[in-house]
Scaffold this motif. Structure first.
Motif, short mmCIF file in Angstrom:
data_model
loop_
_atom_site.label_atom_id
_atom_site.label_comp_id
_atom_site.label_asym_id
_atom_site.label_seq_id
_atom_site.Cartn_x
_atom_site.Cartn_y
_atom_site.Cartn_z
N VAL A 1 85.10 20.59 116.19
CA VAL A 1 84.59 19.24 116.43
C VAL A 1 85.49 18.54 117.45
CG1 VAL A 1 84.00 17.02 115.41
CG2 VAL A 1 83.72 19.12 114.07
N GLY A 2 85.02 18.42 118.68
CA GLY A 2 85.78 17.72 119.70
C GLY A 2 87.17 18.31 119.87
N GLU A 3 88.17 17.44 119.76
CA GLU A 3 89.55 17.89 119.90
C GLU A 3 90.06 18.61 118.65
OE1 GLU A 3 92.05 14.66 120.98
OE2 GLU A 3 90.94 14.16 122.79
N LEU A 4 89.36 18.43 117.54
CA LEU A 4 89.78 19.08 116.29
C LEU A 4 89.15 20.47 116.21
CD1 LEU A 4 91.28 18.93 113.61
CD2 LEU A 4 89.25 17.89 112.59
N GLN A 5 89.94 21.47 116.52
CA GLN A 5 89.48 22.86 116.47
C GLN A 5 90.30 23.60 115.42
OE1 GLN A 5 86.94 24.13 118.44
NE2 GLN A 5 86.63 22.05 119.25
N VAL A 6 89.68 23.91 114.28
CA VAL A 6 90.39 24.55 113.18
C VAL A 6 89.67 25.84 112.80
CG1 VAL A 6 91.27 24.31 110.83
CG2 VAL A 6 91.11 22.30 112.30
N ASP A 7 90.40 26.92 112.84
CA ASP A 7 89.86 28.21 112.36
C ASP A 7 90.23 28.40 110.90
OD1 ASP A 7 88.85 28.86 114.86
OD2 ASP A 7 90.73 29.80 115.50
N PHE A 8 89.37 29.12 110.19
CA PHE A 8 89.70 29.48 108.81
C PHE A 8 90.56 30.74 108.89
CE2 PHE A 8 89.41 30.90 104.51
CZ PHE A 8 89.16 29.76 103.76
N PHE B 1 97.11 23.29 107.61
CA PHE B 1 97.18 22.32 106.53
C PHE B 1 95.81 22.00 105.94
CE2 PHE B 1 101.38 21.58 108.34
CZ PHE B 1 102.14 21.37 107.20
N LEU B 2 94.74 22.17 106.70
CA LEU B 2 93.42 21.91 106.15
C LEU B 2 93.04 23.00 105.15
CD1 LEU B 2 91.05 19.99 106.17
CD2 LEU B 2 90.04 21.33 108.02
N GLY B 3 93.33 24.27 105.49
CA GLY B 3 93.08 25.35 104.54
C GLY B 3 93.94 25.18 103.30
N LEU B 4 95.20 24.78 103.50
CA LEU B 4 96.08 24.51 102.36
C LEU B 4 95.49 23.41 101.49
CD1 LEU B 4 99.94 24.21 102.47
CD2 LEU B 4 98.60 22.44 101.35
N TYR B 5 94.90 22.40 102.13
CA TYR B 5 94.33 21.28 101.37
C TYR B 5 93.14 21.74 100.52
CZ TYR B 5 92.03 16.82 100.43
OH TYR B 5 91.43 15.76 99.81
N LEU C 1 89.36 34.39 110.14
CA LEU C 1 88.10 34.86 109.58
C LEU C 1 86.89 34.30 110.34
CD1 LEU C 1 88.96 34.61 105.78
CD2 LEU C 1 89.09 36.60 107.29
N PHE C 2 86.93 33.01 110.66
CA PHE C 2 85.82 32.43 111.41
C PHE C 2 86.23 31.06 111.93
CE2 PHE C 2 85.18 31.70 106.87
CZ PHE C 2 85.11 30.31 106.80
N SER C 3 85.46 30.55 112.90
CA SER C 3 85.67 29.20 113.40
C SER C 3 85.17 28.22 112.36
CB SER C 3 84.93 28.99 114.72
OG SER C 3 85.13 27.68 115.19
N TRP C 4 86.02 27.33 111.93
CA TRP C 4 85.73 26.50 110.76
C TRP C 4 85.30 25.09 111.16
CZ3 TRP C 4 89.94 24.90 106.66
CH2 TRP C 4 89.31 24.37 105.54
N VAL C 5 86.15 24.37 111.89
CA VAL C 5 85.86 22.99 112.26
C VAL C 5 85.96 22.85 113.78
CG1 VAL C 5 86.41 20.56 111.86
CG2 VAL C 5 86.88 22.25 110.08
#
Length: 630
Positions: free
Chosen positions: A76-83, A142-146, A70-74
């Motif tokens: 931040v540096g090495e942490l790249q998490v999409d929603f 796992f972040l979306g699950l959280y 849906l969109f780029s969520w986090v």
């Protein structure tokens, strides 16, 4: 899957979230139609889930998985998490269960909460719960699950404490929230270890890279995930909140304790199968927790006179079966999900049946004040009875197909473990038959023990129709999922395949299980049908019964092992902080302040004093030079 459908996955959680937002923001203006909107959003989500499922059936296994970013969520540096969302063979099972059973509970609530002035707010919370649960099972990382995990915790807190004017309800909601926060720390730690180890928290990345990690790291992740599962699924040692959560309205009990929240832990373990398969230590811990909780909940259920608390203890036990099966690895993943799905039907039906009894008995929950209700509440009796036959595993009802498979898988475990686990699951089946027969006999049979002002009557159609539909599922769901190993083949791309055989022939295990179940029924019949049931629980009971009535001292254990040590640790830290850290900081500050106070006295402001000091300094300098020259 067609592009139009694949791009619409986001509607599944957004529809109930939209309903919750409208009802909460509209306030009293939605009192007249809020319940209708709440039901509509749940039903539309269910219809959309059915469309997705039908479309998946017509495609090859490799083409059934749908990813939607849906969109780029986090970023931040090495942490790249999409929603992102992921709809696959496992998540679609949960989508259908959550929205299907959830919709029936919404409809039932229209009648159950008809006279509650805050009914609109109740439906907003129900919608919020569905949205959070759907996000939990649809997230592709796992972040979306959280986020969904925490949303479920918040919504359950609001629903359990819905009648917050009752101190018992407010306390139960707080207890559930706090206990679940303990488990949630496990998920937080697991996510941190995953990112540190794999550099990602996406399902695809973590699961494909799992075999490159050490067994120690994978075991740590598995144990942290198990801690999280224990909190949400009310497994030992984080089971104490479940019984108290019955203080919420009965539809909440059906939604949270049958089809959704308590199954989240099972979903987490099964979804993370790639980690557990490579961490035998964590897998063994899952089996032990499931086996202990299976017996723990069953024993408690044998001594409860509160109909809802008896069913809550039963939920704890049945989830124990699922967790045990999930701990068996590929041999049990599919069977854990099979029992989870069938349990959603018969346990939701049992809870709604209990709510129907309460509705007709002026909210009385003590089964010792029931009796003979089958004649005045025939629909409730029949639907509750079908759920009863399903949960104790009488063929051809759904529990027979799902629970027997777990017993077979337990006996198929290697060596002594198979004998122990098989015996535990058999004993659990016998205890289940005993306490559920006890519930049936105390509620619907025997002499009438009603209060003088009681006027039991059948519930309205808006409540009985959902009960009837759930009863149909209690009868047919097991056979539909088991025929031709259909569910096993369906889930195989997600959880893998297994082709093991139990140490005993399947027919022998089936016969043995039925004998144990019938023995449990017979013992309960002898105790509660052939003898009069006192309206007040006997005071003279065995120590075992006392322990069961007190939930096997679960609260006492948590208080002694966790709360008191935690309080003492807090006091110690406060003392160390106050006298140690603050003492050191304040002492140094006092030293500097005292020294400055003394030094500033040298600054008198008189010229003669400064001249004297200058003369003394010059004299000291001259004397030093003379000494050196000498």
């Amino acid at each position: 899957m067609s592009g139009t459908l694949s791009s619409a996955v986001w509607l599944l959680p957004v529809l109930p979230l939209f309903g919750a937002a409208v009802l909460l923001l509209a306030g009293r203006r939605s009192d007249a139609w809020g319940h209708l909107l709440g039901c509509a959003t749940a039903l539309v989500s269910f219809a959309l889930g059915v469309v997705f499922f039908v479309d998946m059936l017509g495609r090859d296994a490799a083409e059934r998985v749908v990813h939607q970013t849906l969109f780029s969520w986090v970023p931040v540096g090495e942490l790249q998490v999409d929603f992102g969302l992921q709809l696959d063979q496992l998540s679609v099972c949960f989508v259908l269960l959550i929205t299907g059973v959830g919709s029936l509970i919404h409809i039932y609530s229209v009648g159950y909460m008809a006279h509650d002035p805050e009914r609109r707010r109740f439906f907003a919370y129900l919608n919020l719960f569905l949205a959070a649960m759907l996000l939990l099972v649809l997230a592709d990382n796992f972040l979306g699950l959280y986020v969904g995990w925490e949303g479920v915790g918040l919504a359950s807190y609001l629903l359990i404490g819905f009648w917050q004017y009752k101190p018992s309800a407010a306390a139960a909601a707080k207890k559930a929230f706090v206990v679940n926060r303990v488990g949630d720390m496990g998920l937080v730690l697991a996510i941190m270890i995953m990112f540190s180890t794999f550099g990602s928290i996406e399902f695809a990345d973590v699961f494909t890279r799992a075999d490159a990690a050490s067994e120690g790291v994978l075991t740590a992740i598995g144990l942290a995930l198990l801690l999280a599962a224990c909190g949400k699924s009310a497994q030992v040692p984080l089971q104490s909140w479940l019984g108290d959560a019955m203080e919420g309205p009965t539809p909440v009990s059906a939604l949270i304790h049958a089809a959704t929240m308590v199954t989240a832990g099972v979903y987490l373990i099964v979804r993370s199968n790639a980690i557990f398969d490579l961490a035998p230590g964590a897998q063994l811990a899952v089996v032990i927790v499931g086996a202990v909780t299976l017996l723990f909940g069953a024993i408690i259920g044998c001594a409860k006179d509160d109909i809802k608390k008896a069913l809550a203890a039963s939920t704890m036990s049945q989830i124990g079966y699922m967790v045990l099966a999930a701990g068996l690895g590929p041999a049990g993943y599919a069977f854990a999900i099979m029992l989870l799905l069938t349990h959603g039907f018969f346990k939701a039906g049992l809870f709604l049946g209990a709510g129907s009894v309460m509705h007709g008995m002026n909210d009385e929950v003590n089964m010792r004040r029931y009796g003979g209700l089958r004649t005045v509440m025939p629909i409730t009796f029949v639907t509750f009875g079908l759920g009863y036959l399903a949960i104790i595993g009488i063929p051809p009802f759904s529990g027979f197909f799902s629970k027997d498979k777990i017993i077979e898988a337990a006996f198929a475990a290697e060596g002594v473990q198979g004998v122990v686990l098989g015996t535990v699951t058999l004993l659990g089946a016998g205890l289940t038959a005993f306490y559920m027969t006890r519930v049936m006999l105390m509620t619907f049979f025997g002499r009438r023990r009603w209060a003088p002002d009681a006027d039991p009557h059948e519930s309205p159609g808006v409540m009985t129709v959902p009960m009837i539909l759930l009863a149909v599922g209690s009868v047919a769901a097991g056979a539909l999922l088991a025929v031709g190993s259909s569910l096993q083949h369906w889930l195989e791309p997600v959880v893998g395949a297994h082709h093991g055989e139990p140490v005993l022939p399947v027919w022998a295990i089936t016969v043995l299980t039925l004998v144990v179940v019938l023995a449990g029924v017979a013992v309960a019949y002898r105790q509660y049908a052939r003898q009069p049931i006192p309206e007040v629980a006997p005071a003279e009971v065995t120590a075992f019964t006392v322990a069961a009535r007190k939930d096997l001292y679960g609260d006492a254990f948590n208080e002694a092992a966790l709360m008191r040590p935690g309080q003492e640790l807090t006091r110690t830290l406060v003392t160390v902080d106050g006298r140690g850290v603050d003492g050191a900081v304040n002492g140094f500050a006092a030293l500097v302040g005292g020294t400055s106070m003394r030094v500033r006295r040298l600054q008198t402001g008189f010229v003669r004093s400064y001249a004297l000091f200058m003369f003394a300094g010059a004299a000291l300098l001259v004397a030093t030079m003379l000494v050196r020259l000498w």
